[in-house]
Design a protein around this motif. Structure first.
Motif, short mmCIF file in Angstrom:
data_model
loop_
_atom_site.label_atom_id
_atom_site.label_comp_id
_atom_site.label_asym_id
_atom_site.label_seq_id
_atom_site.Cartn_x
_atom_site.Cartn_y
_atom_site.Cartn_z
N SER A 359 -20.96 33.96 31.45
CA SER A 359 -20.26 34.24 30.20
C SER A 359 -20.78 33.34 29.09
N THR A 360 -20.79 33.85 27.86
CA THR A 360 -21.07 33.03 26.68
C THR A 360 -19.79 32.64 25.96
N ASP A 365 -11.12 32.74 28.49
CA ASP A 365 -10.32 33.79 27.86
C ASP A 365 -10.74 35.16 28.37
N ALA A 366 -10.30 36.21 27.66
CA ALA A 366 -10.61 37.57 28.09
C ALA A 366 -12.10 37.84 28.06
N GLN A 367 -12.81 37.35 27.04
CA GLN A 367 -14.26 37.52 26.99
C GLN A 367 -14.92 36.88 28.21
N ALA A 368 -14.46 35.69 28.57
CA ALA A 368 -15.04 34.98 29.69
C ALA A 368 -14.96 35.80 30.97
N GLU A 403 -10.85 25.17 34.08
CA GLU A 403 -9.98 26.35 34.17
C GLU A 403 -10.75 27.56 34.67
N LYS A 404 -11.95 27.76 34.12
CA LYS A 404 -12.70 28.94 34.57
C LYS A 404 -13.14 28.79 36.02
N ASP A 478 0.34 31.87 29.87
CA ASP A 478 -0.80 32.78 30.03
C ASP A 478 -1.73 32.31 31.15
N MET A 479 -2.77 33.09 31.41
CA MET A 479 -3.65 32.84 32.56
C MET A 479 -4.38 31.51 32.43
#
Length: 523
Positions: A359-360, A365-368, A403-404, A478-479
């Motif tokens: 991911s960039t 978040d949702a993009q990730a 987190e990711k 949230d997540m």
């Protein structure tokens, strides 16, 4: 290992295999906890025979008509010259080598189709190749980040924390390598602390250093201290992850490191890092052909050094934002390229490393996760055997996110269930579940439900599946916030797997002697 079969060496002794089997995360399916995945679904073949032959023919043309440039390693050049390569001297310590069509494929025939990397806990040995899938954390980021402290340079504490998070998850199978750069330790010494940290805080397989030939040798020597020299000579216990210098260059640091790992019979991964439009063609077929050529030649060097040495074909395909020149990750075109690389690897009968949770995005978040899912599914569908970057990748690989990391390991757990496939035995078909009470009756209390309710579905440790009202009453978490709580909990509960004190002392003594023999270098 030249016959392509799995080499099964001696099981680890008490001193090497003293770790205990990890337990499944709370609420998650214990039947899916495995040292690696044996895929239960087929791979997806994107291209037909004609298209694959065109890509292979283009790779052959690259090797035969353009060639690969070698730098600063006359011994590697001599090996390829003796094998039949056409060598042209380009000046001080630079050579171009061209390879007749079929030459590199012939050399690669001694490489094993499947091999075992041994871990200090034998229960965590992994088989790489064939229908096996191994997930490992992300690799190489100079920065780390979390929701509390933001983005910052990585330290050895961060490095060790990320190893602990990986060890705490049943959904990863391998400790990885340079999970982040520990920038608080000198460049010429940090490899010692990184290898030691993998040994100390994990009982899984790991990657060694590749940033200089002497650091590769140090990594292998530390593996000998851990496993014993004879065991290391006969079995793969450590691997190195080597990048070509695209386009079409292999520098001396890389080839000397490759030769060190191969001479010791240790595994090596051979990875062109291709940015479309910058160091490879914009078009995906062209990037795949270049990737195939570069990785094959790099892999072939291992077989010239020691036939049968374990080697892994690899690809890192990336698109670019042509408005800014920035790499883009998790986009559809490289995902398609990974599918093609899977087909090509199977035709070569070589294990494959590709893709990951790319991911960039700058935040978890949702993009990730949208980009990560696009890329990770390509690894799963293409048949990748070793998936580096399975956890933590953010910011275009510049940052490792705490987190990711746990978001990605949760996704890896779901992929375990996905790769398990659908069983169709008598019990799985569930006829008795319907027959027990008949039409119009719920199935909550049937014997079939009671047998399967704990293991039928993957149970995420992070998803919130409660009604809106309950979620609202509990603070609308949230997540990303749940992931923040999760990694802190895992670190608080972490327990290091036992390590024989004599081996620990020997490793520390080796590190102390190496560090005292040289001054700190910070560049």
């Amino acid at each position: 290992m030249s016959d392509g079969t799995v080499r099964r060496g001696r099981r680890g002794s008490k001193s090497r295999g003293s770790g205990t089997q990890r337990s499944a995360e709370p609420g998650q399916n214990p039947h899916l906890e495995v040292p690696f995945i044996k895929r239960g679904i087929p791979t997806y073949d994107l291209m037909n025979e004609d298209s694959l032959e065109k890509i292979e023919a283009t790779a052959d043309r690259i090797m035969a008509e353009i060639g690969i440039e070698f730098r600063d390693d006359p011994e590697a050049v001599a090996l390829f010259r003796a094998a039949g390569g056409e060598v042209t001297d380009l000046g001080p310590e630079r050579w171009n080598i061209k390879f007749a069509p079929g030459m590199i494929r012939q050399i690669l025939q001694t490489a094993p189709e499947v091999f075992t990397q041994h871990a200090r806990n034998p229960k965590n040995n992994v088989e790489i190749g064939g229908d096996n899938v191994v997930f490992a954390p992300s690799y190489g980021s100079p920065f780390v980040m979390d929701l509390d402290k933001g983005r910052r340079y990585g330290t050895i504490e961060d490095f060790q924390n990320l190893i602990k998070l990986g060890q705490s998850s049943p959904w990863l199978h391998h400790s990885g390598g340079t999970i982040c750069e520990p920038t608080d330790i000198a460049v010429n010494k940090r490899h010692l602390d990184m290898v030691y940290s993998h040994i100390k805080y994990s009982d899984r397989g790991f990657l060694g250093s590749i940033t200089a030939p002497e650091r590769a040798e140090d990594s292998i020597e530390m593996a000998r201290i851990l496993f014993g020299a004879e065991h290391v000579d006969q079995n793969c216990v450590i691997m190195g992850n080597f990048n070509t210098t695209s386009p079409l260059v292999l520098d001396g640091v890389t080839t000397q490191g490759i030769r060190a790992y191969a001479a010791a019979n240790q595994g090596s991964i051979h990875l062109p890092f291709l940015l479309g439009g910058a160091v490879s063609p914009l078009t995906m077929a062209g990037s795949v052909a270049q990737c195939l050529a570069e990785s094959m030649v790099s892999c072939a060097l291992t077989q010239l050094v020691r036939p049968g040495a374990p080697t892994v074909l690899a690809s890192f395909l990336s698109s670019m934002s042509l408005r800014s020149g920035s790499p883009t990750f998790g986009t559809p075109e490289p995902a398609l390229g990974s599918l093609v690389m899977g087909q090509l690897a199977r035709r070569l009968k070589l294990p494959l490393r590709c893709a990951g949770n790319f991911s960039t995005s700058k935040l978890p978040d949702a993009q990730a996760m949208q980009q990560a899912m696009m890329s990770m599914m390509s690894a799963v569908q293409c048949g990748a055997n070793y998936v580096l970057h399975s956890a933590g990748f953010l910011d275009g690989l510049l940052s490792m996110s705490y987190e990711k990391f746990v978001l990605d390991t949760d996704l890896c757990g779901a992929l375990h269930a996905y790769l398990n496939g659908v069983k169709t035995d008598e019990d799985s078909l569930g006829f008795d579940a319907l027959a027990e009470f008949g039409p119009g009756e719920h199935l909550f209390s049937t014997q079939h439900t009671l047998r399967h309710y704990q293991t039928a579905y993957y149970d995420s440790a992070l998803d919130d599946n409660q009604p809106w009202e309950t979620w609202d009453e509990q603070g609308e978490v949230d997540m990303a916030a749940r992931a923040n709580t999760r990694w802190k909990k895992l670190l608080a509960e972490y327990e290091a797997p036992p390590l024989d004190p004599a081996i620990d002392e020997a490793l520390r003594d080796f590190m102390d002697r190496k560090k005292s023999s040289m001054k700190d270098m910070w560049y």
